[in-house]
Design a protein around this motif. Structure first.
Motif, short mmCIF file in Angstrom:
data_model
loop_
_atom_site.label_atom_id
_atom_site.label_comp_id
_atom_site.label_asym_id
_atom_site.label_seq_id
_atom_site.Cartn_x
_atom_site.Cartn_y
_atom_site.Cartn_z
N GLY A 1 0.83 -1.21 0.00
CA GLY A 1 0.00 0.00 0.00
C GLY A 1 0.86 1.25 0.00
O GLY A 1 0.61 2.20 -0.75
N THR A 2 1.89 1.26 0.83
CA THR A 2 2.78 2.41 0.89
C THR A 2 3.50 2.61 -0.45
O THR A 2 3.65 3.73 -0.93
CB THR A 2 3.81 2.23 2.02
OG1 THR A 2 3.09 2.16 3.25
CG2 THR A 2 4.80 3.37 2.08
N PHE A 3 3.90 1.50 -1.06
CA PHE A 3 4.56 1.57 -2.37
C PHE A 3 3.64 2.27 -3.37
O PHE A 3 4.05 3.20 -4.07
CB PHE A 3 4.90 0.15 -2.84
CG PHE A 3 5.66 0.09 -4.12
CD1 PHE A 3 7.05 0.22 -4.15
CD2 PHE A 3 5.00 -0.07 -5.34
CE1 PHE A 3 7.75 0.17 -5.34
CE2 PHE A 3 5.70 -0.11 -6.54
CZ PHE A 3 7.08 0.01 -6.53
N LEU A 4 2.38 1.85 -3.37
CA LEU A 4 1.41 2.49 -4.28
C LEU A 4 1.19 3.95 -3.90
O LEU A 4 1.08 4.82 -4.76
CB LEU A 4 0.08 1.74 -4.23
CG LEU A 4 0.06 0.31 -4.79
CD1 LEU A 4 -1.35 -0.26 -4.69
CD2 LEU A 4 0.53 0.28 -6.23
N GLY A 5 1.13 4.22 -2.59
CA GLY A 5 0.94 5.60 -2.11
C GLY A 5 2.07 6.50 -2.56
O GLY A 5 1.85 7.63 -3.03
N VAL A 6 3.28 6.02 -2.44
CA VAL A 6 4.46 6.79 -2.86
C VAL A 6 4.39 7.09 -4.35
O VAL A 6 4.61 8.22 -4.79
CB VAL A 6 5.76 6.00 -2.53
CG1 VAL A 6 6.96 6.60 -3.23
CG2 VAL A 6 6.00 5.96 -1.03
N ILE A 7 4.06 6.05 -5.13
CA ILE A 7 3.98 6.22 -6.59
C ILE A 7 2.86 7.20 -6.93
O ILE A 7 3.04 8.10 -7.76
CB ILE A 7 3.71 4.86 -7.29
CG1 ILE A 7 4.85 3.86 -6.99
CG2 ILE A 7 3.49 5.03 -8.79
CD1 ILE A 7 6.12 4.07 -7.74
N PHE A 8 1.72 7.06 -6.28
CA PHE A 8 0.56 7.91 -6.57
C PHE A 8 0.91 9.39 -6.30
O PHE A 8 0.70 10.26 -7.15
CB PHE A 8 -0.63 7.48 -5.71
CG PHE A 8 -1.97 7.87 -6.28
CD1 PHE A 8 -2.08 8.82 -7.29
CD2 PHE A 8 -3.14 7.29 -5.83
CE1 PHE A 8 -3.31 9.18 -7.81
CE2 PHE A 8 -4.38 7.63 -6.34
CZ PHE A 8 -4.46 8.58 -7.34
N LEU A 9 1.45 9.65 -5.13
CA LEU A 9 1.78 11.05 -4.79
C LEU A 9 2.86 11.60 -5.72
O LEU A 9 2.81 12.76 -6.13
CB LEU A 9 2.22 11.15 -3.32
CG LEU A 9 1.15 10.76 -2.28
CD1 LEU A 9 1.68 10.98 -0.87
CD2 LEU A 9 -0.14 11.54 -2.47
N GLY A 10 3.82 10.76 -6.07
CA GLY A 10 4.88 11.19 -7.00
C GLY A 10 4.32 11.48 -8.38
O GLY A 10 4.69 12.46 -9.02
N ILE A 11 3.37 10.66 -8.80
CA ILE A 11 2.78 10.83 -10.13
C ILE A 11 1.94 12.10 -10.20
O ILE A 11 1.93 12.79 -11.22
CB ILE A 11 1.93 9.58 -10.48
CG1 ILE A 11 2.85 8.50 -11.06
CG2 ILE A 11 0.83 9.91 -11.46
CD1 ILE A 11 2.13 7.22 -11.40
N ILE A 12 1.27 12.41 -9.12
CA ILE A 12 0.43 13.63 -9.12
C ILE A 12 1.31 14.85 -9.41
O ILE A 12 1.04 15.64 -10.31
CB ILE A 12 -0.31 13.79 -7.78
CG1 ILE A 12 -1.42 12.74 -7.68
CG2 ILE A 12 -0.91 15.19 -7.65
CD1 ILE A 12 -2.12 12.72 -6.34
N SER A 13 2.39 14.96 -8.66
CA SER A 13 3.27 16.11 -8.83
C SER A 13 3.89 16.13 -10.24
O SER A 13 3.89 17.16 -10.92
CB SER A 13 4.36 16.04 -7.76
OG SER A 13 5.39 16.92 -8.04
N ASN A 14 4.36 14.98 -10.69
CA ASN A 14 5.00 14.87 -12.00
C ASN A 14 4.00 15.20 -13.12
O ASN A 14 4.30 15.99 -14.03
CB ASN A 14 5.55 13.45 -12.16
CG ASN A 14 5.95 13.12 -13.58
OD1 ASN A 14 5.16 12.56 -14.35
ND2 ASN A 14 7.17 13.46 -13.95
#
Lengths: 345, 331
Positions: free
Chosen positions: B284-297
């Motif tokens: 879940g954290t892995f997905l959370g990290v990717i999700f938040l990173g993708i939003i900014s990118n």
């Protein structure tokens, strides 16, 4: 024996008198710093070293970019009854409010680097600031002349301070002034730091839009941009510019990595505000508002640039190769208003 | 990986259920909705900006989230244990400054890396010791240590950067098979942490301590020492992040990781971790990290205002917390 006694007494009196004179002329100055930033820290260090060398005491308080802490720092200095306050505000409105309090308490307050709000322009005892619109104009007209028509991406500072917005505005004016026809393809905030500059530049490269020119508003963000471009194997495909004229940029220009930068040395600003405060204490007239000296630097003239390094700056000043005179500067009589900004395509 | 969502609750039941039912359960609960939301978001953004799904940008995103991802693993472990660390951003910055200082002074790179890691582990162990022995709120203690690390970093650097002058570049700037090394470190540590939490005694104890420390104690777990170990592990991960960040940026700066604590707490919470403890997952954290990173990118790529990025990031966190709360109420 009598003569010796008289001489001793006379010497003691003279020393005591000189001591009390020095004590009377030694001023207590409070320096309120916006936050932990290289530019700000350099400015405070320059001011402090010059002021201490002139026999004054300087206390530096850091506001950590908090308007309330900034106000509290000014109030602390007012309570201490300092002889003068120098403030580098992170928020124009908060700085202006602090300036009002100091003025009401009868303590002179000098703004450095950042400006008060337009409505509070007349409150400070003195102002030394960067000419942000002028900085943008200088770089905009240079790019418009040397890379006419090319798409540009902007790595900008923190939005909402005014500085970024004014540089942006000046950049567009500069391009228009030389009919450069350059379009800002993308712009985003790199928050004045290297890691965000790196990230934003990576995103710009990934967006695959038509641009050939990169303008980062300081050398830290330019460092991030250069790293991103290098890692993408595209060094040499873009013309890179920055602002501030820090030493690291001198090397990039000599190595051909960066084409130019607009100088804005904090050492010089710290020196100007020191001279202004000294003139105030001495009761001498002085220009109430001056700009920092911000020439365009390229590899051709970078050897004559003003150092950011305080030791080097003071050494150059001491050996006479750098003559900095506040009174030779053109007085400024107003400030530009700015409009909010954000990313654009 | 889905079985790790609340290990204690799901492991026995999932094992006895048919495959199709397990798939449905995965989508309906735990990290399933987050994964679906992530896929949907990627689909929408790539329709708007096709460059978003280019190999170059995928590599970008993975690289950009590596450091916060590694710290998020540690933060998730802390949160599952019912702890929190507000100091981690300035701990990373401070230790990076110390290492940069030593490198500049001519110390060997391997020695500096070991010192950095030990420093992080030691400082976190001290914090863990204070929290577990004195039974004080980790929120308050780590708020204090945050100020201490920040102050030391500022004193050491006077607010400026310490350049590495080309030293220590391998970890942060090298590539293996076209992918940056930090990405391998992040993914590798995620897999290792997933294994430790889901398949070892340490993992089971972690959930037990976070869920109910008293019950864990009565079951024979030395809760106080266990918490110190959790802090030490978190410190080790923060140390690895400091090494990568310093190597990647090429400087030690007193503010280089400022705000990392909020990023990592947000990633953990978006990934399903409950701040009350006892719940969370590495996947879940892995997905959370990717999700938040993708939003900014993605916002930068399509050119949306920075201010909207804040709104988007905040909304994702708030929605994740609400959904998590609703899911718990439902159970």
């Amino acid at each position: 024996m009598f003569n010796l006694k008289t001489m001793l007494m006379a010497t003691t009196l003279a020393v005591a008198s000189l001591g009390s004179t020095l004590a009377a002329s030694a001023k207590d100055i409070g320096f309120v710093l916006a936050g932990p930033d290289v530019f700000y820290a350099t400015e405070a260090e320059t001011f402090t070293r010059l002021a201490k060398a002139a026999g004054n005491t300087v206390t530096v308080a850091n506001s950590e970019y908090s308007p309330s802490k900034e106000l509290a720092n000014v109030e602390d200095f007012i309570a201490r009854k300092v002889d003068a306050i120098v403030i580098l505000t992170s928020k124009a409105e908060a700085g202006t409010e602090a300036a009002k309090r100091a003025k009401e308490a009868g303590i002179p307050i000098f703004f450095v680097s950042a400006l008060p709000s337009p409505g509070g322009y007349d409150i400070p005892t003195g102002i030394v600031s960067g000419d942000w619109v002028g900085m943008g104009k200088t770089i905009g007209s240079y790019i418009g002349t040397h890379q006419p028509g090319e798409g540009v991406v902007l790595l900008e500072g923190v939005y909402g301070q005014g500085t970024t917005e004014l540089i942006h505005q000046g950049f567009l004016d500069g391009v228009a002034a030389v009919n450069g026809g350059n379009k800002v393809v993308m712009n985003a905030s790199g928050n004045w730091n290297r890691q965000d500059g790196l990230k934003v530049m990576q995103d710009f490269l990934a967006a695959n839009k038509p641009f050939k020119v990169v303008y980062a508003m300081n050398e830290e963000m330019a460092a991030g941009a250069i790293q991103a471009i290098t890692e993408a194997g595209k060094l040499g495909q873009f013309t890179i510019y920055s602002s501030n004229g820090k030493e690291i940029g001198w090397k990039w220009m000599k190595d051909g990595v960066m084409a130019g930068t607009v100088a804005n040395p904090p050492t010089l600003e710290g020196d100007f505000v020191f001279q202004m405060v000294q003139a105030y204490f001495a009761g001498k007239p002085y220009p109430r508002h001056v700009y920092n000296i911000q020439p365009m630097l390229t590899k051709d003239n970078v050897d004559g640039a003003v150092p950011w390094n305080v030791d080097n700056y003071l050494a150059k000043k001491a050996n006479g190769s750098l003559v900095i005179d506040l009174f030779a500067q053109k007085p400024v009589n107003g400030m530009a208003a700015w409009k909010p900004l954000g990313n654009s395509n | 990986m889905s079985t790790q969502d609340n290990v204690k609750a799901t492991l026995p039941s999932v094992a006895s259920q048919p495959d199709g039912w397990r798939a449905l359960r995965f989508v309906g609960r735990g990290t399933g909705p987050l994964l679906l939301a992530l896929i949907l978001y990627i689909a929408v953004i790539s329709a708007i900006a096709p460059a978003f799904l280019s190999p170059f940008n995928i590599r970008n995103v993975l690289l950009q989230v590596s450091v916060s991802g590694i710290v998020s693993i540690g933060m998730t472990i802390m949160i599952i244990a019912g702890q929190i660390d507000l100091s981690v951003g300035y701990l990373v910055s401070f230790v990076a400054c110390v290492m940069a200082f030593l490198l500049q002074a001519g110390w060997p790179e391997a020695g500096v890396a070991v010192i950095g890691l030990l420093l992080c582990v030691a400082m976190q162990m001290v914090t863990g010791f204070v929290v577990s022995r004195l039974k004080v709120e980790p929120f308050i203690i780590t708020l204090g240590t945050m100020a201490i690390y920040r102050g030391f970093a500022m004193l050491m650097t006077k607010g400026t950067e310490i350049p590495l002058d080309g030293k220590f570049e391998l970890l942060g700037r090298s590539h293996v098979f076209g992918l940056p090394t930090p990405v391998y470190v992040f993914v590798g540590l995620s897999v290792a942490a997933w294994f430790v939490l889901g398949r070892t005694v340490f993992g089971r104890r972690l959930f037990a301590v976070g869920e109910n420390g008293e019950a864990a104690f009565l079951a024979g777990v030395n809760v106080r020492n266990f918490k110190v170990r959790v802090y030490a592990l978190h410190g080790l991960l923060a140390g690895i992040a400091a090494l990568i960040l310093m190597s990647r940026i090429g400087v030690g700066s007193p503010t280089m990781a400022a705000g990392l604590e909020l990023e990592t707490i947000a990633a953990s919470v978006v990934g399903g971790a409950a701040l009350a403890g006892g719940r969370g997952s590495i996947f879940g954290t892995f997905l959370g990290v990717i999700f938040l990173g993708i939003i900014s990118n993605s916002m930068n790529i399509i050119g949306v205002s920075t201010f909207w990025q804040y709104v988007m990031l905040g909304s994702v966190v708030v929605i994740a917390v609400i959904l998590g709360s609703l899911a718990r109420t439902e159970r």
